[in-house]
Scaffold this motif. Structure first.
Motif, PDB file in Angstrom:
ATOM      1  N   ARG A  67      14.093  51.115  45.978  1.00  0.00           N
ATOM      2  CA  ARG A  67      13.533  52.018  44.957  1.00  0.00           C
ATOM      3  C   ARG A  67      14.554  52.345  43.869  1.00  0.00           C
ATOM      4  O   ARG A  67      14.194  52.500  42.710  1.00  0.00           O
ATOM      5  N   HIS A  68      15.809  52.502  44.255  1.00  0.00           N
ATOM      6  CA  HIS A  68      16.846  52.894  43.299  1.00  0.00           C
ATOM      7  C   HIS A  68      17.563  51.709  42.660  1.00  0.00           C
ATOM      8  O   HIS A  68      18.455  51.897  41.836  1.00  0.00           O
ATOM      9  N   ALA A  69      17.208  50.502  43.013  1.00  0.00           N
ATOM     10  CA  ALA A  69      17.881  49.308  42.500  1.00  0.00           C
ATOM     11  C   ALA A  69      17.444  49.004  41.072  1.00  0.00           C
ATOM     12  O   ALA A  69      16.297  49.250  40.692  1.00  0.00           O
ATOM     13  N   LYS A  70      18.373  48.451  40.329  1.00  0.00           N
ATOM     14  CA  LYS A  70      18.044  47.967  38.981  1.00  0.00           C
ATOM     15  C   LYS A  70      17.415  46.585  39.052  1.00  0.00           C
ATOM     16  O   LYS A  70      16.433  46.311  38.383  1.00  0.00           O
ATOM     17  N   THR A  71      18.011  45.716  39.853  1.00  0.00           N
ATOM     18  CA  THR A  71      17.502  44.350  40.006  1.00  0.00           C
ATOM     19  C   THR A  71      17.812  43.836  41.410  1.00  0.00           C
ATOM     20  O   THR A  71      18.649  44.384  42.120  1.00  0.00           O
ATOM     21  N   VAL A  72      17.144  42.751  41.742  1.00  0.00           N
ATOM     22  CA  VAL A  72      17.470  42.012  42.959  1.00  0.00           C
ATOM     23  C   VAL A  72      18.459  40.939  42.550  1.00  0.00           C
ATOM     24  O   VAL A  72      18.220  40.172  41.622  1.00  0.00           O
ATOM     25  N   TYR A  73      19.589  40.903  43.237  1.00  0.00           N
ATOM     26  CA  TYR A  73      20.616  39.909  42.932  1.00  0.00           C
ATOM     27  C   TYR A  73      20.267  38.638  43.705  1.00  0.00           C
ATOM     28  O   TYR A  73      20.553  38.500  44.881  1.00  0.00           O
TER      29      TYR A  73
END
Length: 180
Positions: A67-73
């Motif tokens: 939820r708090h992530a900017k992107t999936v690496y």
């Protein structure tokens, strides 16, 4: 002289004693078997509860980080399979002098770990729990907001009887940091 007809037998015969002992033995055996079965059911219930609590805690921790992530690496994320790995770029819990950081979820020897950049890995699951499958599915581009579906399957480790009573939980989480 003693009148033989007036003497009353006040003891038990050998046959009566054997019948009473047999009935007492059978009754005791039934009670012991019932109590043993009851303890087995209680232990199985405790193991399922512990496995379910670990699965719920693990999937909640993963969902909160998503939820708090900017992107999936994606270079280090592994989607599909039973030993998935998820790497997220996030602005949460940043090291000093960083704008973003990375959080990884991975399996090692049947244990689920969370690793933040610059910190030691933290085990999420308990010592008596074995994660048998961790799957991530990336739904980037299938909806207006990227989402990750997480599925975790785990079992209670029993050194005597082996793993039993697997628990599987699945959740889908949207990366909300992009929506802000």
């Amino acid at each position: 002289m003693i009148d033989q007809g007036k003497i009353k037998n006040k003891g038990f015969t050998l046959i009566e004693v054997l019948v009473y002992v047999t009935i007492l033995g059978i009754t005791s055996l039934v009670i012991i078997l019932f109590i043993n079965q009851l303890f087995g059911v209680m232990e199985t219930s405790r193991r399922i509860r512990e496995a379910t609590d670990n699965a719920r805690r693990s999937i909640d921790t993963i969902a909160q980080e998503i939820r708090h992530a900017k992107t999936v690496y994606t270079p280090t994320s592994v989607f599909g399979g039973t030993a998935g790995q998820l790497s997220l770029e996030t602005a949460r819990d940043l090291p000093t002098d960083h704008d973003t950081t990375f959080v990884d979820f991975y399996l090692d020897n049947g244990q689920l770990f969370l690793k933040r950049e610059g910190q030691a890995a933290q085990r999420i699951t308990g010592e008596k729990i074995k994660v048998t499958a961790l799957t991530f599915q990336n739904y980037n581009g299938t909806t207006s907001w990227p989402a990750i579906q997480t599925t975790i399957t785990l079992q209670y480790r029993d050194p005597i009887n082996g793993p039993k009573n697997s628990v599987t939980l699945t959740t889908s989480t949207v990366l909300r940091a992009l929506q802000l």
